[in-house]
Design an enzyme around this catalytic site. Structure first.
Site, PDB file in Angstrom:
ATOM      1  N   THR A   1       0.821  -1.037   0.276  1.00 32.91           N
ATOM      2  CA  THR A   1       0.179   0.178   0.023  1.00 32.91           C
ATOM      3  C   THR A   1       0.764   1.142  -0.268  1.00 32.91           C
ATOM      4  O   THR A   1       2.443   1.253   0.321  1.00 32.91           O
ATOM      5  CB  THR A   1      -1.411   0.149   1.213  1.00 32.91           C
ATOM      6  OG1 THR A   1      -1.561   0.994   1.309  1.00 32.91           O
ATOM      7  CG2 THR A   1      -0.357  -0.443   2.873  1.00 32.91           C
ATOM      8  N   ASP A   2       0.568   2.397  -0.757  1.00 29.52           N
ATOM      9  CA  ASP A   2       1.271   3.615  -0.523  1.00 29.52           C
ATOM     10  C   ASP A   2       0.609   4.192   1.106  1.00 29.52           C
ATOM     11  O   ASP A   2       1.515   4.847   1.017  1.00 29.52           O
ATOM     12  CB  ASP A   2       0.311   4.971  -1.423  1.00 29.52           C
ATOM     13  CG  ASP A   2      -1.303   5.086  -0.890  1.00 29.52           C
ATOM     14  OD1 ASP A   2      -1.823   4.264   0.413  1.00 29.52           O
ATOM     15  OD2 ASP A   2      -2.085   5.875  -1.721  1.00 29.52           O
ATOM     16  N   GLU A   3      -0.235   3.680   2.366  1.00 35.40           N
ATOM     17  CA  GLU A   3       0.222   4.570   3.218  1.00 35.40           C
ATOM     18  C   GLU A   3       1.385   4.017   3.961  1.00 35.40           C
ATOM     19  O   GLU A   3       1.361   4.789   5.012  1.00 35.40           O
ATOM     20  CB  GLU A   3      -1.171   3.355   4.316  1.00 35.40           C
ATOM     21  CG  GLU A   3      -1.896   3.787   3.690  1.00 35.40           C
ATOM     22  CD  GLU A   3      -3.684   3.218   4.649  1.00 35.40           C
ATOM     23  OE1 GLU A   3      -3.345   3.829   5.096  1.00 35.40           O
ATOM     24  OE2 GLU A   3      -4.730   3.675   3.777  1.00 35.40           O
TER      25      GLU A   3
ATOM     26  N   TYR B   1      -1.922  -0.550  10.688  1.00 37.38           N
ATOM     27  CA  TYR B   1      -2.146  -1.019   9.585  1.00 37.38           C
ATOM     28  C   TYR B   1      -0.900  -0.935   8.907  1.00 37.38           C
ATOM     29  O   TYR B   1      -0.176  -1.826   8.598  1.00 37.38           O
ATOM     30  CB  TYR B   1      -3.712  -0.528   9.353  1.00 37.38           C
ATOM     31  CG  TYR B   1      -3.227  -0.915   7.673  1.00 37.38           C
ATOM     32  CD1 TYR B   1      -4.121  -2.384   6.911  1.00 37.38           C
ATOM     33  CD2 TYR B   1      -3.517  -0.074   6.608  1.00 37.38           C
ATOM     34  CE1 TYR B   1      -3.379  -2.453   5.336  1.00 37.38           C
ATOM     35  CE2 TYR B   1      -3.013  -0.316   5.088  1.00 37.38           C
ATOM     36  CZ  TYR B   1      -3.669  -2.008   4.714  1.00 37.38           C
ATOM     37  OH  TYR B   1      -3.701  -2.080   3.566  1.00 37.38           O
TER      38      TYR B   1
ATOM     39  N   LYS C   1       1.819  -3.258   7.506  1.00 38.64           N
ATOM     40  CA  LYS C   1       2.480  -3.006   6.131  1.00 38.64           C
ATOM     41  C   LYS C   1       3.866  -3.000   5.218  1.00 38.64           C
ATOM     42  O   LYS C   1       4.635  -3.807   4.672  1.00 38.64           O
ATOM     43  CB  LYS C   1       1.304  -2.965   4.568  1.00 38.64           C
ATOM     44  CG  LYS C   1      -0.289  -3.482   5.276  1.00 38.64           C
ATOM     45  CD  LYS C   1      -0.107  -4.379   4.802  1.00 38.64           C
ATOM     46  CE  LYS C   1      -0.135  -4.514   2.854  1.00 38.64           C
ATOM     47  NZ  LYS C   1      -0.500  -5.920   2.366  1.00 38.64           N
TER      48      LYS C   1
ATOM     49  N   VAL D   1     -18.990  11.412   8.107  1.00 31.81           N
ATOM     50  CA  VAL D   1     -17.637  11.752   7.484  1.00 31.81           C
ATOM     51  C   VAL D   1     -16.857  12.319   8.839  1.00 31.81           C
ATOM     52  O   VAL D   1     -16.796  13.015   9.212  1.00 31.81           O
ATOM     53  CB  VAL D   1     -18.112  12.823   6.392  1.00 31.81           C
ATOM     54  CG1 VAL D   1     -17.233  13.500   6.038  1.00 31.81           C
ATOM     55  CG2 VAL D   1     -18.595  12.306   5.037  1.00 31.81           C
TER      56      VAL D   1
END
Ligand code: NAD
Ligand code: DAU
Length: 357
Positions: free
Chosen positions: A132-134, A158, A162, A214
């Protein structure tokens, strides 16, 4: 034969469906069927003799070793993970277990398998790690997009898990020469995404006339990529990627969360008006922000475009329209995955987030 892990999830199932449409090479899918794994995602393959399903854990070394010896795959495409940031905040241990330890078990088994291969098979073997880009952290509004050499700065449990898995993959290439490939991708959307993630959650709630929660002011920015574009990028990396390299994959579609939710509302106003003609935007409810919420992700995809000739083909507006239409046409799928477990998660996650902002 290729071995896919986590093929009953959102991206893994899209990958498998496309793979078997495009080639006759058989697959074995190892999936633990956690809350996020749905065999119904692959119902179209139920009678396909090229498809083999194994119910099990990537962290089970004995099982993984046995599968590799039995099927002798030429590649492993590793999707299996705990994937939801909010769940990693309330329950990080499963993330360490699957994303870190599970990936390490898989790498170790892959290494042992790779070492048994003859020189030609050994040179062709690939371990593709879907990340992931995270892992790169959060960007400011005018920062340049993430390149592959951006420093690792994970902010959630998370993304920390990763990032750890990416490091193990890198180490197995550097130390042992295992032919690994890593991809770091932005936010996916499309059919069969579990309705805990922003887009399917908003569609699901809106169709029931429920609040659309939101987080904070909704000005956080994500880069959205259609899942089929992601799968095309993964096939390109598997075919033509350089062992030991990593590739960023993005959708060239940065959007603020609130704008995404507004777009969903506008589409549903036309496709499925609320009784009484109330606009769906009236369901938007600002709730407490996610702790440590990353402000912005953006992908510089010039490496994969230049070296592998891949670029996204599905524009965000088209992709979103197709996705919303898919959810409208597949309410039975939504019903089948929003069981008691799902309702418990929604209650636990959103009851505590009193209206704010
Ligand atoms: P998902 O949560 O929809 O699916 C995960 C799958 O893995 C499920 O089928 C689950 O049953 C399986 N699984 C979980 N733990 C397992 C274990 N221990 N052993 C075997 N199977 C197990 O996830 P997704 O959204 O499809 O993401 C797939 C991969 O892509 C993940 O590695 C994720 O980090 C990465 N990724 C996702 C996105 C996104 O936007 N969804 C973006 C970039 C990268
Ligand atoms: O960037 C890639 C990542 O994208 C993947 O690695 C993850 O597996 C995937 O879950 C996704 O992470 P995000 O945290 O960005 O996705 P999510 O859909 O959970 O949230 C998207 C944005 O919407 C984020 O800024 C949080 C916000 N949000 C989310 C939910 C579920 C809300 O405002 N309200 C919500 O109810």
């Amino acid at each position: 034969m290729i071995l896919v892990t986590g093929g009953c999830g959102f991206i893994g199932s899209a990958f498998l469906l496309e793979w078997l449409q495009g080639a006759d090479e058989p697959v074995v899918n190892l999936d633990l069927l956690t809350y996020a794994g749905h065999p119904g995602n692959l119902a179209a393959l139920a009678h396909d003799t090229r498809y083999n399903f194994v119910h099990g854990d990537i962290g089970d070394a004995e099982l993984v070793g046995r599968l590799l010896a039995q099927y002798k795959p030429r590649a492993i495409v590793h999707f299996a993970a705990e994937s939801h940031v909010d769940r990693s905040i309330s329950g990080p241990m499963a993330f360490a277990q699957t994303n870190v330890v599970g990936t390490l078990v898989l790498l170790d088994a892959a290494l042992a398998h790779w070492r048994t291969l003859d020189p030609q098979a050994s040179a062709a073997f690939r371990f593709l790690h879907v990340s992931t880009d995270e892992v790169f952290g959060s960007l400011g509004p005018s920062d340049p997009a993430f390149t592959e050499s951006h420093r690792y700065e994970p902010n959630s449990p998370y993304s920390a898990s990763k990032a750890a898995s990416d490091h193990f993959v890198r180490a197995y290439h550097h130390t042992h020469g295992l032919p690994t490939l890593t991809t770091n991708c932005s936010n996916n959307y499309g059919p069969r995404q579990f309705p805990e993630k922003l887009i399917p959650l908003m569609i699901h709630n809106a169709l029931q006339g429920k609040p659309l929660p939101v987080y904070g002011d909704g000005q956080q920015i994500r880069d959205w990529l259609h899942v089929n574009d992601h799968c095309a990028a993964l096939r390109a990396v598997l075919q033509r990627g350089q062992p030991g390299e990593s590739y960023n994959i993005g959708g060239r579609s940065e959007r603020a969360n609130l704008a995404v939710v507004h777009a969903i509302c506008t589409s549903l106003d036309a496709l499925r008006p609320l009784p009484g003609g109330q606009a769906h935007v009236s369901l938007i409810t600002h709730v407490k922000d996610r702790p440590g919420h990353d402000k912005r992700y953006a992908i510089d995809d010039s490496k994969i475009a230049r070296e592998l000739g891949w670029q996204p083909a599905i524009g965000f507006e088209d992709g979103m329209r197709q996705t919303i239409e898919w959810y409208l046409a597949n309410q039975a799928w939504v019903d089948s995955v929003t069981s008691g477990t799902y309702r418990n998660w929604v209650a636990q996650q959103y009851q505590g987030l009193a209206a704010s902002a």
